[in-house]
Every structure is written in structure tokens, then in C-alpha cells.
Design an enzyme around this catalytic site. Structure first.
Site, mmCIF file in Angstrom:
data_model
loop_
_atom_site.group_PDB
_atom_site.id
_atom_site.type_symbol
_atom_site.label_atom_id
_atom_site.label_comp_id
_atom_site.label_asym_id
_atom_site.label_seq_id
_atom_site.Cartn_x
_atom_site.Cartn_y
_atom_site.Cartn_z
ATOM 1 N N GLY A 205 55.760 30.857 11.715
ATOM 2 C CA GLY A 205 56.682 29.738 11.709
ATOM 3 C C GLY A 205 55.999 28.421 11.379
ATOM 4 N N HIS A 206 56.820 27.375 11.259
ATOM 5 C CA HIS A 206 56.278 26.072 10.872
ATOM 6 C C HIS A 206 55.296 25.542 11.921
ATOM 7 C CE1 HIS A 206 60.323 24.379 12.570
ATOM 8 N NE2 HIS A 206 59.550 24.798 13.543
ATOM 9 N N ASN A 207 54.234 24.950 11.412
ATOM 10 C CA ASN A 207 53.190 24.308 12.218
ATOM 11 C C ASN A 207 52.368 25.283 13.062
ATOM 12 O OD1 ASN A 207 55.502 22.029 11.988
ATOM 13 N ND2 ASN A 207 53.459 21.090 12.012
ATOM 14 N N SER B 219 54.655 26.103 15.933
ATOM 15 C CA SER B 219 53.714 25.246 16.668
ATOM 16 C C SER B 219 52.812 25.997 17.637
ATOM 17 C CB SER B 219 54.459 24.125 17.414
ATOM 18 O OG SER B 219 55.159 23.305 16.503
#
Length: 352
Positions: free
Chosen positions: A243-245, A263
Site C-alpha cells: 500500500g501507499h507509503n 504506512s
């Protein structure tokens, strides 16, 4: 291409037991190897196959018991030595420096003269392709993306805009670097169109550091802001979702169908076995090992090994699994005890 066994030993640092002049022509599994093939044995499970093998030479661990008359190459790490030998017979693909006329290269893109771009690949505006990198058919390198030296991009890889791929990176077919992260803000009014999920711009990038390999159809989402990062030397199997980050430290091993939510940060040398699921915003310490299908819902300290859903220390999980197997017998025993208790109660109530 052929080598003598002595030559192979000098290449991988092994010790020959037997005929060092034996000519080796290839590599093969124990069951299929012939008198001029090299195979390897490091798992006791395959002892019978080792003893029955027709392989001319077998790479073994230093303490392996050797059948009489068997030629072997002893190595401190048999699997690693075999891998290096196999690479001698199956060297990496070398680029043929050319740009196919069927490729689509934007005038502002910079493709190194030693790189190879095959038919139907596309390189977008201001994109960079480094020296000796091979770009297979159907690859899309989008605007402003940068790909380093000695990379191998297999068919239908997509590297989205502004994302960065380091040196000596292998991207297997269909993997996507920098797809949009899954970010939406609920809008109850929807500007007159009714409630909706409002898309949060994914303005960051994805960074893949040097010596990474990413499997087929894996997806590395770009960051909402900043960067999603895959650390140096990390290896990612097929069908993995980051996922993002998300940030993966160096030298991690991420096995098939793992999903890591946004994250979350993994340290150095973390191992996630198949189908592990990790929720977002966690910290997973250096050297952590997560058993297959584990569900990780909290931070994991460096060096820990966890299994199960929700994840728990591996030793505790083994005990719980052992207890679980005993449940049918325990259930029968409880039912028998309950019947006996009912009989005792009935007898007591029937007495004057």
C-alpha cells in the site's frame, strides 16, 4: 559451455571429493541428472534421491554423509554454491543495444545507447533508461520515471510517472510500480451528487532501490505524499500488494500473496511467508519472521517470530495448534463426564 569439476570448485570455493577432472555440462535435479550434470543435496528429506542419483557430481554440505564412490563438491552453503554454478550455465540475459522501430520513445526521453528497447515498449516524456537495461515488449515507462543500469523489465511491466527504479533491478511480467494508493475521503454531500468516496490525490512516488526483484503481477502503490520504498536487495514474490507509503528495509523476503497496508514500515531482513496480511501504520522490527497466513495487527519487535491470526509468538501458536487438535477428544470426554454427572445427580435426588 563446459567446466571441469575442479574449475567449478575454484569458482565457488568448494572442496572436491572424487574426480576433479570430471567434465560438467549442465545442472539438473537429483532425479534427472546424468553423468555430466551437477546437482545438489542439502535436505535430509531427499536422502534416497541423493543415493540413487546418476548425477556426475552433487554439491553437499560439509558434514554430509557420502555414499561410497560418489563424487561430490563440499561447500559451506550447498544451495548457494549450486546457485552460483547454475548461473555459470545459465548466465543473465545480455542486452542487444538497439531500439526497435516498433517501440515508442518520446523525444525528451533519455535511453542509454547500451540499453535495449524491444517492440511495442513505450518510454514517456523525460523518462530515463540506464546503461545495459533491457526493456521487453509491452513495457510502459511513464513520464519522468527513472530506471537505472543493468535492469531487466519483462513484458507488460508498468512504471508510473516520476517513480524511481535503481540499478540491477528485475521486474517480472505484469508488475506495476507506482499505481495509485487506495486513498479516499468520505464526502456525505458529494457536491450535489449524493454521498461519495472522494479520491485523495496520490501525489507521491514509489522508489525501488538497487538489487531488488519484484514478481509477476505484484503492485507497489505510490505514496499519498513522499515515497513508498522497497529497500536494497529485497525480493518480492508474485501477487504481492504494498500500500501507499509502505517502507520495506533492505534484504527483506516477501512471499506470494502478502498484503501490506499503508504506512507500515518493515526493518532489515524481515521475512513474510505466503499470504501474510499486515494492517497499516505498524512497525515491524529487523529480522522479524512471520509465518504463512499470519494476520499482523500490532507492532512486532526486532528478532521475533510470529504466526497465526491474530499473530502471536510462534512457540505459543504451536502450542495452541497442538491443543486444537485435541479438541475432538476433549469434547467427547466432557460429554461423557457430563452424562456421568447427570447420573450421579439423578441418583442423589432419588434417595429418601
Amino acid at each position: 559451455m563446459t567446466f571441469t569439476l575442479a574449475e567449478l570448485a575454484s569458482r565457488v570455493g568448494g572442496e572436491v571429493v572424487g574426480d576433479g577432472a570430471l567434465v560438467v555440462e549442465g545442472v539438473a535435479p537429483l532425479e534427472d541428472a546424468g553423468p555430466h550434470d551437477v546437482s545438489f543435496f542439502s535436505n535430509r528429506k531427499y536422502r534416497k534421491a541423493f543415493e540413487a542419483s546418476r548425477a556426475g557430481v552433487v554439491v553437499v554440505e560439509p558434514d554430509a554423509e557420502i555414499p561410497a564412490g560418489r563424487t561430490v563438491l563440499r561447500a559451506r552453503n550447498a544451495y548457494l554454491a549450486f546457485a552460483k554454478i547454475s548461473t555459470l550455465f545459465h548466465p543473465p540475459q545480455e542486452p542487444l543495444p538497439e531500439i526497435a522501430p516498433e517501440a515508442v520513445i518520446h523525444p525528451s526521453a533519455r535511453v542509454h545507447p547500451s540499453a535495449q528497447v524491444m517492440p511495442l515498449a513505450s518510454i514517456g516524456p523525460d523518462a530515463v533508461i540506464g546503461a545495459r537495461t533491457i526493456v521487453h515488449p509491452g513495457v510502459h515507462v511513464c513520464e519522468g520515471a527513472r530506471v537505472g543500469e543493468d535492469c531487466l523489465l519483462y513484458p507488460n511491466v508498468v512504471i508510473r510517472e516520476r517513480c524511481v527504479v535503481g540499478n540491477r533491478v528485475i521486474l517480472q511480467p505484469g508488475c506495476v510500480i507506482g499505481s495509485d494508493g487506495f486513498g479516499f475521503a468520505f464526502d456525505p454531500d458529494g457536491e450535489g451528487h449524493g454521498p461519495r468516496h472522494f479520491k485523495v490525490p496520490q501525489a507521491g512516488i514509489a522508489v525501488v532501490e538497487d538489487d531488488v526483484e519484484i514478481g509477476a503481477n505484484a503492485c507497489i502503490d505510490r505514496a499519498t505524499l513522499g515515497a513508498t520504498r522497497v529497500g536494497r536487495g529485497t525480493k518480492i514474490d508474485n501477487l504481492v500488494q504494498l500500500g501507499h507509503n509502505v517502507e520495506l528495509g533492505p534484504l527483506c523476503l516477501i512471499v506470494a500473496q502478502v498484503g501490506i497496508a499503508g504506512s507500515t514500515k518493515l526493518g532489515m531482513g524481515v521475512v513474510a511467508a505466503g499470504q501474510v496480511g499486515i494492517i497499516g501504520h505498524l512497525n515491524i522490527g529487523d529480522g522479524v519472521k512471520m509465518g504463512a497466513q499470519s494476520g499482523i495487527a500490532g507492532d512486532v519487535a526486532a528478532g521475533d517470530t510470529v504466526s497465526g491470526t491474530p499473530a502471536q509468538p510462534h512457540a505459543d501458536w504451536l502450542r495452541s495448534q497442538a491443543a486444537l487438535r485435541q479438541l475432538p477428544d476433549l469434547r467427547r470426554e466432557v460429554k461423557e463426564l457430563r452424562r456421568e454427572l447427570d447420573r450421579l445427580r439423578a441418583g442423589k435426588e432419588g434417595k429418601p
